[in-house]
Motif scaffolding. Structure first.
Motif, mmCIF file in Angstrom:
data_model
loop_
_atom_site.group_PDB
_atom_site.id
_atom_site.type_symbol
_atom_site.label_atom_id
_atom_site.label_comp_id
_atom_site.label_asym_id
_atom_site.label_seq_id
_atom_site.Cartn_x
_atom_site.Cartn_y
_atom_site.Cartn_z
ATOM 1 N N ALA A 99 -6.912 4.441 12.097
ATOM 2 C CA ALA A 99 -6.915 3.679 10.849
ATOM 3 C C ALA A 99 -8.336 3.488 10.319
ATOM 4 N N HIS A 123 -2.006 2.672 -3.632
ATOM 5 C CA HIS A 123 -0.624 2.423 -3.204
ATOM 6 C C HIS A 123 0.068 1.463 -4.167
ATOM 7 N N GLU A 124 1.312 1.793 -4.511
ATOM 8 C CA GLU A 124 2.074 0.922 -5.422
ATOM 9 C C GLU A 124 3.358 0.418 -4.773
ATOM 10 N N GLY A 125 3.547 0.783 -3.509
ATOM 11 C CA GLY A 125 4.852 0.512 -2.901
ATOM 12 C C GLY A 125 4.888 -0.716 -2.019
ATOM 13 N N LYS A 126 5.661 -0.580 -0.977
ATOM 14 C CA LYS A 126 5.994 -1.690 -0.079
ATOM 15 C C LYS A 126 4.763 -2.344 0.554
ATOM 16 N N ILE A 127 4.874 -3.638 0.764
ATOM 17 C CA ILE A 127 3.831 -4.390 1.461
ATOM 18 C C ILE A 127 4.461 -4.999 2.701
ATOM 19 N N PRO A 128 3.932 -4.713 3.878
ATOM 20 C CA PRO A 128 4.522 -5.299 5.081
ATOM 21 C C PRO A 128 4.356 -6.809 5.061
ATOM 22 N N LYS A 129 5.404 -7.539 5.405
ATOM 23 C CA LYS A 129 5.392 -8.989 5.245
ATOM 24 C C LYS A 129 4.322 -9.666 6.087
ATOM 25 N N ARG A 130 4.195 -9.218 7.345
ATOM 26 C CA ARG A 130 3.277 -9.916 8.245
ATOM 27 C C ARG A 130 1.831 -9.441 8.055
ATOM 28 N N VAL A 131 1.630 -8.130 8.206
ATOM 29 C CA VAL A 131 0.278 -7.582 8.128
ATOM 30 C C VAL A 131 -0.285 -7.701 6.711
ATOM 31 N N LEU A 135 -1.276 -10.641 0.446
ATOM 32 C CA LEU A 135 -1.238 -9.583 -0.568
ATOM 33 C C LEU A 135 0.090 -9.582 -1.319
ATOM 34 N N ARG A 138 0.031 -12.306 -3.816
ATOM 35 C CA ARG A 138 -0.898 -11.982 -4.906
ATOM 36 C C ARG A 138 -0.294 -10.955 -5.865
#
Lengths: 183, 354
Positions: A99, A123-131, A135, A138
């Motif tokens: 990474a 990136h315009e897609g999914k955001i992981p809830k925890r990590v 964001l 926002r």
């Protein structure tokens, strides 16, 4: 047709490889194909050629070809400090090592991504809830602000007030979580 | 359930369901690529890291069931025979790359085989969901739910700007590859595919033959998938692909209609000749078998043949692949032996039905 590998037995297996529009045909007998390995026996995705294609893209940046370093620092090689992958290796294999490589090579990535992803660089897609942390909130606020603008233009003030309240609620949540994550 | 079942049944349980538009769309697939922050990616990771990742997922999925999907079964690549791995590849449950090159690779399979999670392939985690017929949205929903569940326990490599970080720059962002497998004999017979493929490529989508080499499609089966993973949301990617697939379905239906109208008897003749070859031949190569199976499937869709179930094409396409043939025969076979075996297998299967 005679096998092009041993030039003795008749060729029974025919492969067509198309790389960058360049067509290569390979004609082999069963035995030689077997010796060439399982690779030919499988309808492969051709990880090989994809690799080479990406390497080609990464190399297109002429300034990198000679691995030119700033003159006052001539020993400098761009290397990821986590996985030790150098930029030259990255170009060669067409794969990131970890990474952290994304940060290390950050300067060179936008043009590559633009070529690979039809001009997109973010990136315009999914955001992981925890990590993803705050964001997600926002981005939600950003989207709602657009909605709010829209509603105001359309003079739908009642709905606009609802959206404004939603934004306020999210902003308080953001403050609370932001505070928590700084502890 | 015994793990042996994964290698024995050719038709995954989910395949026997009839999905929407299943006369043309054989299956819909969603794949999500994910990595973990704290480990190097599989191209460079150490053996210790690889083993730690497998152990982590073994623990994670040791519970009896996950939501409505049920239990997952862990298969480690270094514990499988090469024919067994090949069978999983032919069923599209794992990739050739995982089977051949990933010593520390593993996969988690659901009982119905509609969900498969590859561990330590090109990325640490690759979630794959397969649905019968045209059900991309449903597949995305399931994959995304699995992804959410895993994310509760694992720190994903995620960047605000670039999204999910993947080993290969072609997957960065959503890490999403959506694809559908389509049976398009009408468009091939009316010679429209050569014009359609470049047009689809221009839309950022890729078309390729599923079983053949390169762009040649064995059995008129094509796979269409998205190429771009960055800068579009998951829903938009699926939506774009869905739009094109809908167009293709319509075109294919029109082509079939036109064929029936203009050359009904020739088409019926072709279907029955192929049926004759399949039910009578003693030696048959994979190419000829694929073509005949495609004709028969078209014959079923058009109502010429009524005593054979629709899934026969999918089932026999998989059953007659080299891995399965050898699994059934109980060992390695030479190509000529395979052709004999393939012919008898198809005969047996079709005669059971009539």
């Amino acid at each position: 047709m005679i096998c092009q590998e041993c030039n003795q037995r008749p060729a029974t297996l025919h492969f067509t490889k198309i790389v960058n529009g360049e067509k290569t045909e390979i004609h082999l007998c069963e035995q030689c194909a077997h010796e060439k390995g399982e690779m030919f026996m499988f309808p492969h995705q051709g990880a090989f050629s994809i690799n080479n294609l990406i390497a080609g893209l990464l190399n297109m940046d002429a300034s990198l070809k000679e691995q030119k370093a700033p003159s006052f620092h001539s020993e400098h090689v761009l290397q990821c400090e986590r996985c030790k992958m150098t930029y030259a290796q990255f170009v060669k294999v067409g794969r990131f090592g970890c990474a952290n490589c994304y940060e290390t090579f950050a300067h060179y990535l936008p043009p590559v991504f633009r070529r690979l992803h039809g001009g997109h660089v973010a990136h315009e897609g999914k955001i992981p809830k925890r990590v993803g942390g705050t964001l997600y909130i926002r981005k939600q606020i950003g989207q709602l602000k657009h909605v709010l603008q829209d509603l105001i233009v359309k003079e739908q003030f009642e709905k606009a007030a609802e959206v404004r309240d939603q934004i306020r609620e999210l902003e308080t949540k953001l403050k609370a979580e932001g505070g928590a994550s700084h502890e | 359930m015994s793990k042996q079942l994964f290698f024995q049944r050719a038709l995954s349980p989910w395949m026997s369901e009839e999905g929407p538009d299943s006369d043309i769309v054989l299956s819909s697939r969603i794949r999500l690529a994910r990595n973990m922050k704290q480990y190097s990616f599989p191209t460079v990771f150490t053996n210790e890291e690889a083993i730690a990742i497998i152990e982590l997922f073994e623990r994670l999925f040791s519970q009896k069931s996950y939501g409505h999907i049920g239990p997952f079964f862990l298969l480690k690549m270094n514990e499988l025979q090469s024919i067994e791995k090949r069978v999983l590849v032919e069923k599209h449950l794992i990739s050739p790359h995982l089977a051949e090159d990933c010593t520390f690779g593993a996969c988690l399979l659901s009982e119905q085989e509609e969900a498969s999670i590859m561990i330590n392939e090109e990325d640490h985690v690759r979630i794959q969901c397969l649905f019968a017929g045209f059900q991309l949205k449903e597949a995305l929903k399931m994959a995304s739910a699995l992804d959410d569940w895993i994310e509760q326990h694992v720190d994903y490599a995620y960047d605000e700007k670039y999204g999910y970080l993947t080993s290969c720059p072609t997957n960065v962002g959503t890490g999403l590859r959506a694809s559908v497998m389509m049976h398009l004999p009408g468009l091939v017979l009316t010679q429209q595919m050569n014009q359609i493929i470049p047009a689809i490529n221009q839309l950022g989508l890729v078309v390729r033959g599923t079983y053949g080499e390169g762009s040649e499609a064995l059995g008129n089966i094509f796979q269409i998938s998205n190429q771009i993973t960055l800068g579009k949301s998951e829903e938009d990617i699926v939506e774009d692909l869905t739009g094109v697939v809908r167009q293709l379905i319509e075109q294919e239906r029109m082509a079939r209609e036109a064929l029936v109208k203009t050359s009904n008897i020739q088409l019926e003749d072709r279907v029955y000749r192929s049926y004759g070859v399949l039910t009578n031949s003693r030696i048959i190569g994979s190419k000829e078998a694929a073509q005949c199976l495609s004709d028969v499937r078209l014959g079923i869709d058009l109502g010429y043949i009524t005593n054979v179930p629709k899934t026969i094409l999918t089932e026999l396409m998989i059953l007659t692949q080299p891995g399965f043939l050898q699994k059934y025969a109980g060992g390695a076979m030479r190509p000529q032996e395979r052709d004999v075996r393939r012919a008898s297998l198809i005969r047996e299967r079709l005669c059971q039905l009539s």
